[in-house]
Design a protein around this motif. Sequence first.
Motif, PDB file in Angstrom:
ATOM      1  N   ALA A 114       0.820  -1.198   0.000  1.00  0.00           N
ATOM      2  CA  ALA A 114       0.000   0.000   0.000  1.00  0.00           C
ATOM      3  C   ALA A 114       0.861   1.259   0.000  1.00  0.00           C
ATOM      4  CB  ALA A 114      -0.900  -0.006   1.224  1.00  0.00           C
ATOM      5  N   CYS A 115       0.307   2.332  -0.544  1.00  0.00           N
ATOM      6  CA  CYS A 115       1.016   3.616  -0.561  1.00  0.00           C
ATOM      7  C   CYS A 115       0.901   4.274   0.822  1.00  0.00           C
ATOM      8  CB  CYS A 115       0.455   4.508  -1.656  1.00  0.00           C
ATOM      9  SG  CYS A 115      -1.284   4.899  -1.438  1.00  0.00           S
ATOM     10  N   ASP A 116       1.590   5.397   1.000  1.00  0.00           N
ATOM     11  CA  ASP A 116       1.627   6.052   2.308  1.00  0.00           C
ATOM     12  C   ASP A 116       0.261   6.550   2.756  1.00  0.00           C
ATOM     13  OD1 ASP A 116       4.335   5.603   2.526  1.00  0.00           O
ATOM     14  OD2 ASP A 116       4.880   7.501   1.564  1.00  0.00           O
ATOM     15  N   VAL A 117      -0.538   7.065   1.834  1.00  0.00           N
ATOM     16  CA  VAL A 117      -1.871   7.560   2.184  1.00  0.00           C
ATOM     17  C   VAL A 117      -2.762   6.408   2.630  1.00  0.00           C
ATOM     18  CG1 VAL A 117      -3.922   8.715   1.282  1.00  0.00           C
ATOM     19  CG2 VAL A 117      -1.657   9.497   0.599  1.00  0.00           C
ATOM     20  N   LYS A 142      -1.774   3.574   3.915  1.00  0.00           N
ATOM     21  CA  LYS A 142      -1.290   3.070   5.207  1.00  0.00           C
ATOM     22  C   LYS A 142      -1.928   3.832   6.358  1.00  0.00           C
ATOM     23  CE  LYS A 142       3.329   1.760   3.709  1.00  0.00           C
ATOM     24  NZ  LYS A 142       4.753   2.034   3.888  1.00  0.00           N
ATOM     25  N   LYS A 143      -2.070   5.133   6.204  1.00  0.00           N
ATOM     26  CA  LYS A 143      -2.654   5.947   7.265  1.00  0.00           C
ATOM     27  C   LYS A 143      -4.154   5.697   7.408  1.00  0.00           C
ATOM     28  CE  LYS A 143       0.702   9.609   6.629  1.00  0.00           C
ATOM     29  NZ  LYS A 143       0.928  10.978   6.152  1.00  0.00           N
ATOM     30  N   ASN A 144      -4.837   5.376   6.307  1.00  0.00           N
ATOM     31  CA  ASN A 144      -6.290   5.198   6.331  1.00  0.00           C
ATOM     32  C   ASN A 144      -6.724   3.792   6.728  1.00  0.00           C
ATOM     33  OD1 ASN A 144      -6.627   7.837   5.542  1.00  0.00           O
ATOM     34  ND2 ASN A 144      -6.731   7.338   3.365  1.00  0.00           N
ATOM     35  N   GLN A 145      -5.825   2.837   6.695  1.00  0.00           N
ATOM     36  CA  GLN A 145      -6.175   1.451   7.003  1.00  0.00           C
ATOM     37  C   GLN A 145      -6.203   1.212   8.506  1.00  0.00           C
ATOM     38  OE1 GLN A 145      -7.092  -1.068   5.089  1.00  0.00           O
ATOM     39  NE2 GLN A 145      -6.930   0.118   3.226  1.00  0.00           N
ATOM     40  N   PRO A 146      -6.999   0.245   8.969  1.00  0.00           N
ATOM     41  CA  PRO A 146      -6.926  -0.163  10.365  1.00  0.00           C
ATOM     42  C   PRO A 146      -5.554  -0.782  10.653  1.00  0.00           C
ATOM     43  CG  PRO A 146      -8.789  -1.209   9.256  1.00  0.00           C
ATOM     44  CD  PRO A 146      -8.039  -0.445   8.239  1.00  0.00           C
ATOM     45  N   GLU A 147      -5.218  -0.900  11.909  1.00  0.00           N
ATOM     46  CA  GLU A 147      -3.878  -1.357  12.297  1.00  0.00           C
ATOM     47  C   GLU A 147      -3.550  -2.747  11.740  1.00  0.00           C
ATOM     48  OE1 GLU A 147      -1.508  -2.273  16.417  1.00  0.00           O
ATOM     49  OE2 GLU A 147      -3.059  -0.742  16.428  1.00  0.00           O
ATOM     50  N   ILE A 148      -4.529  -3.616  11.671  1.00  0.00           N
ATOM     51  CA  ILE A 148      -4.293  -4.989  11.201  1.00  0.00           C
ATOM     52  C   ILE A 148      -3.922  -5.017   9.723  1.00  0.00           C
ATOM     53  CG2 ILE A 148      -5.404  -7.233  10.848  1.00  0.00           C
ATOM     54  CD1 ILE A 148      -7.177  -6.566  13.247  1.00  0.00           C
ATOM     55  N   LEU A 149      -4.531  -4.149   8.915  1.00  0.00           N
ATOM     56  CA  LEU A 149      -4.363  -4.200   7.466  1.00  0.00           C
ATOM     57  C   LEU A 149      -3.395  -3.161   6.914  1.00  0.00           C
ATOM     58  CD1 LEU A 149      -8.087  -4.727   6.489  1.00  0.00           C
ATOM     59  CD2 LEU A 149      -6.277  -6.431   6.578  1.00  0.00           C
ATOM     60  N   GLN A 150      -2.655  -2.482   7.758  1.00  0.00           N
ATOM     61  CA  GLN A 150      -1.732  -1.472   7.253  1.00  0.00           C
ATOM     62  C   GLN A 150      -0.663  -2.113   6.396  1.00  0.00           C
ATOM     63  OE1 GLN A 150      -0.291   0.743  10.590  1.00  0.00           O
ATOM     64  NE2 GLN A 150      -2.044   2.114  10.594  1.00  0.00           N
ATOM     65  N   VAL A 188      -0.936  -3.563   3.633  1.00  0.00           N
ATOM     66  CA  VAL A 188      -1.356  -4.779   2.955  1.00  0.00           C
ATOM     67  C   VAL A 188      -2.202  -4.467   1.730  1.00  0.00           C
ATOM     68  CG1 VAL A 188      -2.684  -6.910   3.196  1.00  0.00           C
ATOM     69  CG2 VAL A 188      -1.256  -6.125   5.064  1.00  0.00           C
ATOM     70  N   THR A 189      -3.091  -3.500   1.840  1.00  0.00           N
ATOM     71  CA  THR A 189      -4.055  -3.275   0.777  1.00  0.00           C
ATOM     72  C   THR A 189      -4.288  -1.787   0.544  1.00  0.00           C
ATOM     73  OG1 THR A 189      -6.274  -3.782   0.011  1.00  0.00           O
ATOM     74  CG2 THR A 189      -6.015  -3.424   2.358  1.00  0.00           C
ATOM     75  N   HIS A 190      -4.791  -1.462  -0.634  1.00  0.00           N
ATOM     76  CA  HIS A 190      -5.156  -0.093  -0.975  1.00  0.00           C
ATOM     77  C   HIS A 190      -6.632   0.112  -0.695  1.00  0.00           C
ATOM     78  CE1 HIS A 190      -1.444   1.187  -2.939  1.00  0.00           C
ATOM     79  NE2 HIS A 190      -1.354  -0.033  -3.429  1.00  0.00           N
ATOM     80  N   GLY A 191      -7.044   1.351  -0.608  1.00  0.00           N
ATOM     81  CA  GLY A 191      -8.451   1.657  -0.460  1.00  0.00           C
ATOM     82  C   GLY A 191      -8.836   1.942   0.973  1.00  0.00           C
ATOM     83  N   ALA A 192     -10.144   2.021   1.183  1.00  0.00           N
ATOM     84  CA  ALA A 192     -10.660   2.428   2.488  1.00  0.00           C
ATOM     85  C   ALA A 192     -10.586   1.319   3.520  1.00  0.00           C
ATOM     86  CB  ALA A 192     -12.094   2.896   2.333  1.00  0.00           C
TER      87      ALA A 192
END
Length: 89
Positions: free
Chosen positions: A21-24, A26-34, A36-40
């Motif tokens: 995932a990109c930096d933006v 990473k900040k928007n993901q929950p702690e478990i999925l940081q 790992v994936t893009h999007g909300a």
Amino acid sequence: MKKILAVFILFFLFGQQIVQACDVCKKNQPEILQNVTHGAGPSGTLDYIIIWVSAIIVGTTLILSLKYLIKPRENQPDHIKNIVKNEGF
């Protein structure tokens, strides 16, 4: 064949950086999925319930498919495979 192998090696070595995932995100993901994936990501409790239920279904399916592939228990004389076997197809 060598070209295909080279492409797979390149994807294996450098593909991990592409799918992170990109930096933006990473900040928007929950702690478990940081990272790992893009999007909300999951937005509520219902999303996590859906994810866990589907993971349980997939895991159960995998376990049962392996179980019946390893030991199918097809010893009954009226099993469908015996019809084909006895008819000589």
